[in-house]
Each structure stands twice: as C-alpha cells, then as structure tokens.
Design a protein around this motif. Structure first.
Motif, mmCIF file in Angstrom:
data_model
loop_
_atom_site.group_PDB
_atom_site.id
_atom_site.type_symbol
_atom_site.label_atom_id
_atom_site.label_comp_id
_atom_site.label_asym_id
_atom_site.label_seq_id
_atom_site.Cartn_x
_atom_site.Cartn_y
_atom_site.Cartn_z
ATOM 1 N N PRO A 162 4.818 -10.276 6.295
ATOM 2 C CA PRO A 162 4.504 -11.666 6.644
ATOM 3 C C PRO A 162 3.218 -12.137 5.984
ATOM 4 C CG PRO A 162 4.118 -10.222 8.516
ATOM 5 C CD PRO A 162 4.778 -9.381 7.467
ATOM 6 N N VAL A 163 3.118 -13.431 5.811
ATOM 7 C CA VAL A 163 1.927 -14.024 5.211
ATOM 8 C C VAL A 163 0.680 -13.608 5.975
ATOM 9 C CG1 VAL A 163 0.731 -16.228 4.819
ATOM 10 C CG2 VAL A 163 3.134 -15.977 4.175
ATOM 11 N N ALA A 164 0.761 -13.546 7.295
ATOM 12 C CA ALA A 164 -0.403 -13.181 8.103
ATOM 13 C C ALA A 164 -0.949 -11.816 7.705
ATOM 14 C CB ALA A 164 -0.028 -13.190 9.584
ATOM 15 N N ARG A 165 -0.060 -10.860 7.467
ATOM 16 C CA ARG A 165 -0.508 -9.518 7.055
ATOM 17 C C ARG A 165 -1.098 -9.548 5.651
ATOM 18 N NH1 ARG A 165 3.534 -4.395 6.131
ATOM 19 N NH2 ARG A 165 2.091 -3.153 4.877
ATOM 20 N N PHE A 166 -0.424 -10.238 4.732
ATOM 21 C CA PHE A 166 -0.940 -10.337 3.364
ATOM 22 C C PHE A 166 -2.327 -10.964 3.360
ATOM 23 C CE2 PHE A 166 -1.460 -12.677 -0.635
ATOM 24 C CZ PHE A 166 -1.172 -11.695 -1.585
ATOM 25 N N TYR A 167 -2.501 -12.007 4.145
ATOM 26 C CA TYR A 167 -3.791 -12.694 4.243
ATOM 27 C C TYR A 167 -4.880 -11.725 4.702
ATOM 28 C CZ TYR A 167 -7.272 -15.989 6.153
ATOM 29 O OH TYR A 167 -8.427 -16.680 6.453
ATOM 30 N N GLY A 168 -4.587 -10.960 5.736
ATOM 31 C CA GLY A 168 -5.561 -9.993 6.217
ATOM 32 C C GLY A 168 -5.890 -8.940 5.179
ATOM 33 N N GLU A 169 -4.892 -8.483 4.440
ATOM 34 C CA GLU A 169 -5.117 -7.451 3.420
ATOM 35 C C GLU A 169 -5.934 -7.990 2.259
ATOM 36 O OE1 GLU A 169 -1.091 -4.778 4.297
ATOM 37 O OE2 GLU A 169 -1.133 -6.151 2.579
ATOM 38 N N VAL A 170 -5.721 -9.238 1.887
ATOM 39 C CA VAL A 170 -6.531 -9.833 0.822
ATOM 40 C C VAL A 170 -7.989 -9.933 1.263
ATOM 41 C CG1 VAL A 170 -6.953 -11.937 -0.518
ATOM 42 C CG2 VAL A 170 -4.615 -11.065 -0.263
#
Length: 319
Positions: free
Chosen positions: A100-108
C-alpha cells in the motif's frame, strides 16, 4: 499483456485496462518522490524543478541539492527498486513490490532519514480526486513488475522521438520530462509572449500552480498512459488559437478531443505503424505547426536544424 505487433519489440504493447491498478499505485508513489524533489529544489519557471527524466533503467529525479550534498532518486524498473543515492556515497533502497501507498511512504521517509536528508513534504496527492493522504492510503497497493517495465519501455520510445523533435527548436523549450502530478511525459515550446492567466481547475491543486505553469504562450506535446487502448500521444496549445481544433494534422488516426481540448494519437496506432518513429514525429510536428501558424509565432527565429554543423565546408563532422 506482453503481446507485441511491432517488428522488433522495441515499441511494447501494454493495454491500459491490464495495468490500471498498478498505474494508479505507481502514480501515488511518484508523487511522494516528486514532492521530495519539490521541497528541496528552488523554483524554476513552469515547475521544471519538480519533474523526473526517463533513464536507462526507469525514471530519475536527477541531482537534487541537499545542503552541500546532492541526492538523486530513481525508480529502477529493471531491478524493481527505488534507489536513493547521495554524493557522499550514501545509498538506500525501497523495494518496488505490491504494497500500500502508506507503507511505501513510510519506507521512503525511513530511507531519507538513513541518508541524513530532511525533506518535509505536503503529504497529500495533487491532481487526483479523491486525494487520500499518503499515510492513510491502503487502497492503492498493486505492483505488477512486468507492467511497470513495459510502461517504462513505452516511455523510452516516446522520450527518444520527443528529444529529436525538441532539437529543432532554438527558442525557449522545456526538457523532455515526466510530470508526476498529471503522470505524463511532456515537452513544451514557447513563443516568447505572455499568456492570459490560466483558469486552473485541476482537482486538489491550487489554481496558482496552473497560473505558474501556463504563464507564457506555449505549444505542448507528450505521452500519457491513459486514453486509447494503450495510452496516447497528445498535443495542445495555450491559449488555444482560433481554428486549432479544425486544423489538418497527421498521421491517420490523430484526432481532436473536445473534452481534453487537445489532439490525440493513440499509442497503438503509433506502435503498429510501418515506421512508428516517423508516425509520432509527424504528429508532433503537424500539431505544433498548426498551433504556431494560427497564433502567428515567429517560426523563422524560433526553429533550427539540429544537424546544421554536420556538413559545413572544411569542417569534419563531430558525429
């Protein structure tokens, strides 16, 4: 999805319907990275400082100033990783995979922190509706690696032809670059004259953004992975001169879309043409010529021959 009708496979087929969930997720991911570049870069006319560029492996930001260092970020669609690099040797990666975008955002954000980069961004997407805050977006979570690679290969072909087209203009002209807000590859030529204030109207995007983007009279073209069965090349003018919609443009298959107020040439028409490069080049040139002639641009002083030094008497070619 990977069936190709072109002779050597260089112009891949990718049906829009086959990868829409991946496209929509990737759109949000590119907005996150694009906003990092935006927050760290000084304004350049028409928002040219925020865009990506087609690279040999995907889409890249180019060098971004971070204090006395440089940062670049690349969507690698070969190894399917987001790669962040700093000029002092730092490197971090985020896997491109279904998430999900939420996870990608956190990883970035974690990757930036590991590299010592502070880049507070506006954490809500633009030019889409609804605009789900990145940290809350569990809706967009698809990533088809094969589709992402095919999309990048579409961009490679569009970028090649658009760069050749760009080289014929000696006036003010943008790079061939990718806008993450509208999720399209674009190149824009300018007449040198001011334009009336743009009315705006893009969803979840302040009108002032469009006023800056369209502050000068222009003719723009590009590739958009929507429209048509496999995406479409497009061309428009701002302000649109009288008679533009009725102009005769080529090649066969190109048409004016009154809803978008631009000419479209479906990607599948280009891909299956006898000479795809020539077909796209004809579309780009004929639509530009229609806009420039109808708006009475000073074409003589704005255009040039990119091979003008190749045959000068007494001078050896540099190629």
């Amino acid at each position: 999805m990977t069936d190709r009708n072109d002779s050597d496979g260089s112009w891949p087929s990718l049906r829009v319907d086959d990868w829409t969930p991946t496209r929509d997720t990737l759109h949000m991911w590119t907005q996150i990275v694009g906003k990092v570049r935006m927050t760290l870069s000084p304004l350049i006319n028409h928002w040219w400082q925020v865009t990506f560029y087609v690279s040999a492996r995907g889409l890249a930001t180019g060098a971004i100033p971070v204090g006395t260092r440089m940062l670049d970020i690349e969507f690698d669609f070969v190894d399917h990783a987001l790669v962040l690099r700093t000029s002092d040797g730092g490197i971090a990666t985020v896997a491109l995979e279904p998430k999900p975008v939420a996870r990608f955002y956190g990883e970035v954000l974690e990757a930036l922190t590991a590299l010592g980069v502070d880049a507070p961004i506006s954490a809500t997407p633009n030019e889409v509706d609804p605009a789900i805050p990145f940290a809350d977006d569990l809706v967009h979570a698809s990533y088809d690696a094969d589709a992402a690679t095919l999309f990048w290969r579409q961009l490679v072909q569009a970028d090649r032809v658009m760069r050749a087209f760009r080289a014929h203009f000696i006036g003010k002209v943008s790079p061939v670059h990718f806008f993450w807000g509208s999720f399209d590859l674009a190149c824009t030529r300018f007449s040198g004259r001011s334009a009336p204030p743009h009315p705006g109207g893009a969803p979840n995007c302040g009108d002032w953004v469009m006023v800056e983007g369209y502050s000068r009279e222009l003719s723009s073209c590009g590739f958009w992975p929507g429209g048509g069965e496999e995406g479409a090349f497009y061309a428009y003018a701002y302000p649109e001169p009288d008679g533009f919609a009725d102009a005769a443009v080529g090649p066969d298959g190109a048409f004016y879309n009154s809803d978008f107020r631009q000419f479209l040439f479906p990607y599948e028409k280009a891909r299956t043409a006898t000479d795809p490069d020539a077909a796209v080049a004809e579309f780009l040139q004929s639509t530009y010529a229609a806009a420039a002639d109808l708006a009475q641009w000073d074409r003589r002083n704005l255009e040039c021959d990119p091979r003008r030094w190749d045959v000068e008497p007494g001078r050896q070619s540099m190629s």
